[in-house]
Design an enzyme around this catalytic site. Sequence first.
Site, PDB file in Angstrom:
ATOM      1  N   VAL A   1      37.388  44.323  45.599  1.00 26.56           N
ATOM      2  CA  VAL A   1      36.408  43.077  46.655  1.00 26.56           C
ATOM      3  C   VAL A   1      37.300  42.037  46.997  1.00 26.56           C
ATOM      4  CG1 VAL A   1      34.373  44.258  45.424  1.00 26.56           C
ATOM      5  CG2 VAL A   1      35.389  42.216  44.784  1.00 26.56           C
TER       6      VAL A   1
ATOM      7  N   TYR B   1      34.521  31.861  34.113  1.00 28.40           N
ATOM      8  CA  TYR B   1      33.905  32.594  34.250  1.00 28.40           C
ATOM      9  C   TYR B   1      32.572  31.503  34.884  1.00 28.40           C
ATOM     10  CZ  TYR B   1      29.902  35.961  33.721  1.00 28.40           C
ATOM     11  OH  TYR B   1      29.057  36.667  33.747  1.00 28.40           O
TER      12      TYR B   1
ATOM     13  N   LYS C   1      30.602  31.591  38.585  1.00 26.24           N
ATOM     14  CA  LYS C   1      28.615  31.353  38.111  1.00 26.24           C
ATOM     15  C   LYS C   1      28.112  30.191  38.893  1.00 26.24           C
ATOM     16  CE  LYS C   1      29.038  35.791  36.511  1.00 26.24           C
ATOM     17  NZ  LYS C   1      28.933  36.741  37.842  1.00 26.24           N
TER      18      LYS C   1
END
Length: 249
Positions: free
Chosen positions: A60, A150, A154
Amino acid sequence: MTRTAIVTGSARGIGAATARRLAADGFAVAILDLDESACKTVVSEIESAGGKALAVGVDVSDEQSVQAAVQRVADELGAPTVLVNNAGILRDNLLFKMSLSDWDSVMNVHLRGSFLMSKATQKYMTEAKWGRIVNLSSTSALGNRGQANYSAAKAGLQGFTKTLAIELGKFGVTVNAIAPGFIQTDMTASTAERVGVPFDQFIAAAATQIPVQRVGQPDDIANTVSFFVGEAAGFVSGQVIYVAGGPTC
């Protein structure tokens, strides 16, 4: 008319549960993951239950890989008008120990990946005058020790979600985000291993901190995705829902 959904990172965990749920809801589902062969178990489960699914390997974070994967889905399953950006990795460490590679890898999969997948699929949604994008954020967006990369990714997905909701709304496309709390998956098992705690003890300790007194399961997230992509949620867009067994802030 059968609509087509793409779920990234769906060979296992939350992605696999989401793919199975969307298939049960009547969607043809493309199972996308880095390793195409790893997707085949989920495809078989869906087909055995009478659904339609396709395994597609994709990185991706790579533009050409994304374009080829989305084109294959369109050719073999039909124009994708539902996208669930679920693919994710962990490279946890405290800031002073975190390498540039740890940072870039997480950003590339979570943020760049969601951008590339959304860009590649939005044309099918805008042409159809109907679409649904669901991005997987996390309670870590609020901050979590050892997850600067992370948490930042997010949190970034929440801003990305709200902006796409504004840009795509006039085309009948809604964009929302789900921020899971502690979900029992291979990813959380790897966290337990990293901190040196048996997974069953890790789960039990986490449950005591959650108001509903249990940790989440992949189906808890899949059920919320099902709501967001359904017709009943057509007036819900640009929202972030925390699925965490209680209030988060």
